[in-house]
Write a protein that holds these residues in place. Structure first.
Motif, mmCIF file in Angstrom:
data_model
loop_
_atom_site.group_PDB
_atom_site.id
_atom_site.type_symbol
_atom_site.label_atom_id
_atom_site.label_comp_id
_atom_site.label_asym_id
_atom_site.label_seq_id
_atom_site.Cartn_x
_atom_site.Cartn_y
_atom_site.Cartn_z
ATOM 1 N N CYS A 92 0.844 -1.192 0.000
ATOM 2 C CA CYS A 92 0.000 0.000 0.000
ATOM 3 C C CYS A 92 0.882 1.245 0.000
ATOM 4 N N THR A 93 0.605 2.154 -0.939
ATOM 5 C CA THR A 93 1.476 3.318 -1.090
ATOM 6 C C THR A 93 0.799 4.667 -0.873
ATOM 7 N N ASP A 94 -0.549 4.716 -0.919
ATOM 8 C CA ASP A 94 -1.199 6.010 -0.760
ATOM 9 C C ASP A 94 -2.674 5.824 -0.435
ATOM 10 N N GLY A 95 -3.219 6.720 0.367
ATOM 11 C CA GLY A 95 -4.645 6.745 0.641
ATOM 12 C C GLY A 95 -5.083 5.729 1.675
ATOM 13 N N VAL A 96 -6.392 5.466 1.673
ATOM 14 C CA VAL A 96 -6.991 4.506 2.602
ATOM 15 C C VAL A 96 -7.760 3.484 1.789
ATOM 16 N N GLY A 97 -7.459 2.211 2.035
ATOM 17 C CA GLY A 97 -8.098 1.152 1.268
ATOM 18 C C GLY A 97 -8.732 0.099 2.142
ATOM 19 N N TYR A 98 -9.421 -0.810 1.484
ATOM 20 C CA TYR A 98 -10.053 -1.955 2.139
ATOM 21 C C TYR A 98 -9.510 -3.240 1.523
ATOM 22 N N GLN A 100 -10.538 -7.553 1.971
ATOM 23 C CA GLN A 100 -11.375 -8.534 2.650
ATOM 24 C C GLN A 100 -11.180 -9.914 2.040
ATOM 25 N N GLU A 101 -11.009 -10.892 2.924
ATOM 26 C CA GLU A 101 -11.024 -12.299 2.533
ATOM 27 C C GLU A 101 -12.423 -12.842 2.801
ATOM 28 N N LYS A 102 -12.867 -13.757 1.978
ATOM 29 C CA LYS A 102 -14.203 -14.345 2.106
ATOM 30 C C LYS A 102 -14.406 -14.886 3.521
ATOM 31 N N GLY A 103 -15.511 -14.481 4.147
ATOM 32 C CA GLY A 103 -15.854 -14.960 5.474
ATOM 33 C C GLY A 103 -15.187 -14.226 6.619
ATOM 34 N N LYS A 104 -14.366 -13.218 6.315
ATOM 35 C CA LYS A 104 -13.674 -12.437 7.351
ATOM 36 C C LYS A 104 -14.082 -10.970 7.248
ATOM 37 N N PRO A 105 -13.879 -10.187 8.325
ATOM 38 C CA PRO A 105 -14.222 -8.764 8.259
ATOM 39 C C PRO A 105 -13.278 -7.992 7.337
ATOM 40 N N ILE A 106 -13.751 -6.852 6.871
ATOM 41 C CA ILE A 106 -12.943 -5.953 6.048
ATOM 42 C C ILE A 106 -11.823 -5.368 6.905
ATOM 43 N N GLN A 107 -10.623 -5.315 6.339
ATOM 44 C CA GLN A 107 -9.475 -4.677 6.995
ATOM 45 C C GLN A 107 -9.227 -3.327 6.333
ATOM 46 N N THR A 108 -8.924 -2.313 7.123
ATOM 47 C CA THR A 108 -8.554 -1.009 6.579
ATOM 48 C C THR A 108 -7.054 -0.990 6.327
ATOM 49 N N LEU A 109 -6.666 -0.477 5.157
ATOM 50 C CA LEU A 109 -5.257 -0.420 4.759
ATOM 51 C C LEU A 109 -4.803 1.023 4.611
ATOM 52 N N HIS A 110 -3.536 1.263 4.962
ATOM 53 C CA HIS A 110 -2.919 2.596 4.852
ATOM 54 C C HIS A 110 -1.556 2.456 4.177
ATOM 55 N N ALA A 111 -1.027 3.574 3.717
ATOM 56 C CA ALA A 111 0.304 3.582 3.114
ATOM 57 C C ALA A 111 1.297 2.922 4.070
ATOM 58 N N GLY A 112 2.109 2.022 3.540
ATOM 59 C CA GLY A 112 3.085 1.304 4.349
ATOM 60 C C GLY A 112 2.633 -0.085 4.742
ATOM 61 N N HIS A 135 -2.042 0.920 -4.511
ATOM 62 C CA HIS A 135 -1.162 -0.154 -4.060
ATOM 63 C C HIS A 135 -0.370 -0.707 -5.232
ATOM 64 N N ILE A 136 0.738 -1.314 -4.919
ATOM 65 C CA ILE A 136 1.505 -2.078 -5.893
ATOM 66 C C ILE A 136 1.113 -3.531 -5.687
ATOM 67 N N ALA A 137 0.688 -4.178 -6.769
ATOM 68 C CA ALA A 137 0.283 -5.584 -6.722
ATOM 69 C C ALA A 137 1.384 -6.431 -7.342
ATOM 70 N N ILE A 138 1.829 -7.435 -6.596
ATOM 71 C CA ILE A 138 2.878 -8.344 -7.081
ATOM 72 C C ILE A 138 2.276 -9.729 -7.211
ATOM 73 N N ASN A 139 2.208 -10.203 -8.441
ATOM 74 C CA ASN A 139 1.713 -11.551 -8.726
ATOM 75 C C ASN A 139 2.916 -12.421 -9.056
ATOM 76 N N VAL A 140 3.132 -13.425 -8.228
ATOM 77 C CA VAL A 140 4.328 -14.263 -8.337
ATOM 78 C C VAL A 140 3.997 -15.616 -8.968
ATOM 79 N N ASN A 141 5.041 -16.307 -9.415
ATOM 80 C CA ASN A 141 4.897 -17.658 -9.959
ATOM 81 C C ASN A 141 3.743 -17.753 -10.953
ATOM 82 N N THR A 142 3.754 -16.843 -11.919
ATOM 83 C CA THR A 142 2.640 -16.743 -12.854
ATOM 84 C C THR A 142 2.484 -17.978 -13.748
ATOM 85 N N GLU A 143 3.474 -18.854 -13.755
ATOM 86 C CA GLU A 143 3.321 -20.099 -14.522
ATOM 87 C C GLU A 143 2.184 -20.943 -13.948
ATOM 88 N N LYS A 144 1.783 -20.671 -12.703
ATOM 89 C CA LYS A 144 0.660 -21.373 -12.074
ATOM 90 C C LYS A 144 -0.674 -20.702 -12.402
#
Length: 161
Positions: A92-98, A100-112, A135-144
């Protein structure tokens, strides 16, 4: 002596002003809308509710098998429920985000904040209702595989915070 000092100050000011101008990007359509250090990418037209932009920073290849993107969400924007076969990391690099994983509460996200999403976990992420979010999204092992898009996040789900 006083005039010389003023001239030196004026020359120094002009020099610093020129350096500052050269260091700033020109006001072009491509980089007019920036968040952080990267220009906004292409407007996301699928698998998002609201307005978001995605800028690919590192394209997928057979050697690194990683995709890195900078994602900018306007307030209230979010992506659909989805999974990643090999997981994902959000920085997370800027602003305020949300997030959520299925079945769990929403988490608030901040820069850092950093979110490590395990393979196959159904989740979504986006901006809070009152703040943009990047946010910067990193998708790894894309062969999967990279992403499996599911259904939209309903307004009720989004507003359950």
């Amino acid at each position: 002596m006083k005039k010389t000092g003023l001239r030196i100050a004026a020359v120094l000011f002009a020099f610093l002003f020129q350096i500052t101008l050269k260091a700033q990007p020109m006001n072009t359509k491509e980089n007019q809308n920036t968040s952080g250090i990267f220009p906004k990418g292409e407007k996301a037209t699928q698998n998002f509710t609201g307005t978001a932009w995605v800028k690919t920073l590192v394209a997928n290849d057979d050697t690194l098998t990683t995709i890195i993107s900078d994602v900018v969400f306007e307030p209230g924007a979010r992506n659909y429920w989805h999974t990643h076969p090999a997981g994902q990391i959000l920085i997370c690099t800027d602003g305020v985000g949300y997030y959520q994983e299925k079945g769990k509460p929403i988490q608030t996200l901040h820069a850092g904040d950093v979110v490590k999403i395990q393979p196959g976990i159904e989740h979504w992420h986006g901006a809070s209702p009152t703040s943009s979010f990047t946010h910067i999204a990193i998708n790894v092992n894309t062969e999967k595989g990279v992403v499996n898009w599911l259904k939209p996040v309903t307004d009720d789900e989004y507003n359950s915070k």
